[in-house]
Motif scaffolding. Structure first.
Motif, PDB file in Angstrom:
ATOM      1  N   UNK A   1       0.818  -1.217   0.000  1.00 38.16           N
ATOM      2  CA  UNK A   1       0.000   0.000   0.000  1.00 38.16           C
ATOM      3  C   UNK A   1       0.854   1.270   0.000  1.00 38.16           C
ATOM      4  N   UNK A   2       2.195   1.083  -0.029  1.00 32.98           N
ATOM      5  CA  UNK A   2       3.086   2.231   0.038  1.00 32.98           C
ATOM      6  C   UNK A   2       2.824   3.232  -1.093  1.00 32.98           C
ATOM      7  N   UNK A   3       2.687   2.690  -2.296  1.00 30.67           N
ATOM      8  CA  UNK A   3       2.543   3.567  -3.469  1.00 30.67           C
ATOM      9  C   UNK A   3       1.295   4.458  -3.369  1.00 30.67           C
ATOM     10  N   UNK A   4       0.182   3.855  -2.943  1.00 28.37           N
ATOM     11  CA  UNK A   4      -1.056   4.623  -2.808  1.00 28.37           C
ATOM     12  C   UNK A   4      -0.884   5.724  -1.760  1.00 28.37           C
ATOM     13  N   UNK A   5      -0.277   5.369  -0.629  1.00 23.63           N
ATOM     14  CA  UNK A   5      -0.059   6.366   0.437  1.00 23.63           C
ATOM     15  C   UNK A   5       0.858   7.472  -0.058  1.00 23.63           C
ATOM     16  N   UNK A   6       1.864   7.073  -0.837  1.00 22.51           N
ATOM     17  CA  UNK A   6       2.824   8.030  -1.373  1.00 22.51           C
ATOM     18  C   UNK A   6       2.123   9.021  -2.314  1.00 22.51           C
ATOM     19  N   UNK A   7       1.250   8.486  -3.147  1.00 22.15           N
ATOM     20  CA  UNK A   7       0.525   9.356  -4.090  1.00 22.15           C
ATOM     21  C   UNK A   7      -0.359  10.357  -3.343  1.00 22.15           C
ATOM     22  N   UNK A   8      -0.970   9.896  -2.255  1.00 21.99           N
ATOM     23  CA  UNK A   8      -1.802  10.799  -1.444  1.00 21.99           C
ATOM     24  C   UNK A   8      -0.947  11.913  -0.841  1.00 21.99           C
TER      25      UNK A   8
ATOM     26  N   UNK B   1       1.922  13.053  -1.990  1.00 22.92           N
ATOM     27  CA  UNK B   1       2.350  13.939  -3.081  1.00 22.92           C
ATOM     28  C   UNK B   1       1.242  14.951  -3.399  1.00 22.92           C
ATOM     29  N   UNK B   2       0.009  14.444  -3.519  1.00 20.27           N
ATOM     30  CA  UNK B   2      -1.115  15.324  -3.849  1.00 20.27           C
ATOM     31  C   UNK B   2      -1.348  16.369  -2.758  1.00 20.27           C
ATOM     32  N   UNK B   3      -1.114  15.954  -1.520  1.00 19.58           N
ATOM     33  CA  UNK B   3      -1.348  16.857  -0.391  1.00 19.58           C
ATOM     34  C   UNK B   3      -0.272  17.942  -0.303  1.00 19.58           C
ATOM     35  N   UNK B   4       0.988  17.531  -0.426  1.00 21.80           N
ATOM     36  CA  UNK B   4       2.095  18.476  -0.240  1.00 21.80           C
ATOM     37  C   UNK B   4       2.361  19.347  -1.460  1.00 21.80           C
ATOM     38  N   UNK B   5       2.188  18.776  -2.633  1.00 22.10           N
ATOM     39  CA  UNK B   5       2.515  19.504  -3.866  1.00 22.10           C
ATOM     40  C   UNK B   5       1.253  20.061  -4.518  1.00 22.10           C
TER      41      UNK B   5
ATOM     42  N   UNK C   1      13.623  18.115  -0.767  1.00 28.97           N
ATOM     43  CA  UNK C   1      12.277  18.167  -0.196  1.00 28.97           C
ATOM     44  C   UNK C   1      12.075  16.928   0.667  1.00 28.97           C
ATOM     45  N   UNK C   2      11.596  17.145   1.876  1.00 26.90           N
ATOM     46  CA  UNK C   2      11.360  16.038   2.790  1.00 26.90           C
ATOM     47  C   UNK C   2       9.858  15.846   2.928  1.00 26.90           C
ATOM     48  N   UNK C   3       9.358  14.752   2.382  1.00 26.93           N
ATOM     49  CA  UNK C   3       7.911  14.553   2.362  1.00 26.93           C
ATOM     50  C   UNK C   3       7.377  13.963   3.664  1.00 26.93           C
ATOM     51  N   UNK C   4       8.266  13.730   4.606  1.00 22.45           N
ATOM     52  CA  UNK C   4       7.851  13.168   5.884  1.00 22.45           C
ATOM     53  C   UNK C   4       7.694  11.666   5.801  1.00 22.45           C
TER      54      UNK C   4
ATOM     55  N   UNK D   1       5.343  18.861 -10.871  1.00 18.10           N
ATOM     56  CA  UNK D   1       6.035  18.153  -9.782  1.00 18.10           C
ATOM     57  C   UNK D   1       5.234  16.922  -9.346  1.00 18.10           C
ATOM     58  N   UNK D   2       3.913  17.087  -9.289  1.00 18.99           N
ATOM     59  CA  UNK D   2       3.076  15.933  -8.920  1.00 18.99           C
ATOM     60  C   UNK D   2       3.231  14.824  -9.954  1.00 18.99           C
TER      61      UNK D   2
END
Lengths: 164, 195
Positions: A149-156, A158-162, B62-65, B184-185
């Motif tokens: 599930x890492x990839x899905x969490x990672x995508x979330x 990314x969407x949140x921070x960027x 960039x540190x995404x946490x 970037x996304x």
């Protein structure tokens, strides 16, 4: 998948070996700092006095310098510059290449003799080369390390921070 | 290639902004640096000439946490765009996990865009990576140019072979930030999909 695109996964026990090797190098040479970088500039491990805050930038710059000297080597029809030395007034830096993949960097002051650094760095690079070889050999599945599930969490994330 | 440190539970990925001179690579990084929260970004490091042209690279960590227990770090780099610095670009590209190709939307710059993209393909291939499978996102920058000089998107698609390669393509105005985070996304997702 293209083997060049797969990630390098360094397991805990190999990180322990690397840390031990760097600590020994710092102790035996009396250096201030030793760090192991990936050729992309990412810091794999570091050992030495105090907590350096600038280590990420240091890693990027040293890897950049080393990649740049490699291009110089090509222009000179030299296979590679295996090592490079930068001499400052207070601090010196010695950089050695490990199997085209990793870079070992030692920061030391005038209290340490360059000859000693060269000899012990050679020993350390041999040791780290065998760690690298073991890391390359083992094909641990990424999902085993990261979880499916890492990839899905990672995508979330990314969407949140960027977000715009 | 990305680096996964199991002991420290860290993941590092390297993303490089590539493209012809003055296309807006550094501007992309400057905008990202100005907008992301303080706890996410490190210092923006630029090795530039006295006239502010990139000499070696710009670097933004960039540190995404923590994501599922893994501290995730993206390192963004730009290359110097001028033709003169071809070998420097090779050095910066070393070990990249993904590339944002920034194309200049000025009609007069179309040949420079094409040449730069060709060079990128060569440089990726020289690193023994398959260009067709390498994560790439195209950014058509400077979409705010006057109509007389602005290249239409289909024309740029045609010249840069976007449809053939199936790359994500994003229209942008990096000076105002339009499309910068969308780019970037897109590249982050492309890199993560290859982890």
């Amino acid at each position: 998948m293209d083997p060049q695109l797969t990630s390098i996964i360094v397991p805990s026990e190999e990180i322990a070996h690397i840390e031990e090797c760097l600590s020994r190098l710092v102790d035996d040479t009396g250096s201030d700092y030793a760090l192991l970088l990936d050729k992309s500039g990412q810091v794999i491990s570091s050992k030495g006095d105090g907590d350096r805050q600038d280590i990420t930038a240091l890693g990027a710059l040293i890897a950049g310098v080393f990649a740049s000297t490699r291009e110089v080597a090509k222009l000179l029809r030299e296979r590679d510059f295996r090592a490079s030395f930068q001499q400052g007034v207070r601090e010196n830096i010695f950089i050695a290449l490990i199997e085209e993949q990793w870079i070992l960097c030692i920061i030391f002051n005038k209290g340490t003799h360059i000859g000693l650094v060269k000899v012990l760095t050679k020993k350390a690079t041999d040791e780290l080369a065998s760690v690298l070889e073991r890391v390359r050999q083992q094909h641990k599945a990424r999902d085993e390390v990261l979880g499916s599930s890492f990839r899905t969490s990672m995508e979330d994330t990314i969407d949140l921070l960027f977000r715009d | 290639m990305a680096l996964i440190n199991v002991a420290a539970r860290e993941i590092h990925c390297k993303i490089v902004y590539y493209g012809p001179g003055m296309c807006g690579k550094t501007t992309n990084l400057q905008y990202i640096h100005s907008q992301v929260p303080k706890d996410v970004k490190g210092d923006l490091l630029s090795i530039a000439t006295e006239t502010e042209r990139t000499l070696f690279f710009d670097f933004l960590p960039l540190d995404l946490g923590k994501v599922r227990g893994f501290q995730t770090r993206f390192h963004l780099y730009t290359v110097p765009g001028q033709v003169l610095y071809e070998r420097t670009r090779v050095a910066v590209l070393n070990g990249a996990d993904g590339v944002v190709f920034v194309a200049d939307s000025n009609k007069a710059k179309m040949q420079e865009n094409v040449n730069s993209l060709k060079e990128l393909a060569q440089n990726i291939t020289r690193q023994n990576k398959r260009f067709a499978e390498f994560p790439i996102v195209l950014q058509y920058n400077k979409r705010d140019l006057p109509r007389e000089v602005l290249a239409p998107v289909p024309t740029m698609d045609h010249f840069l072979g976007v449809t053939r390669m199936n790359w994500p393509r994003i229209e942008a105005v990096a000076t105002t930030g339009t499309g910068v985070f969308e780019t970037l996304r897109a590249i982050s997702r492309a890199v993560i999909s290859k982890l």
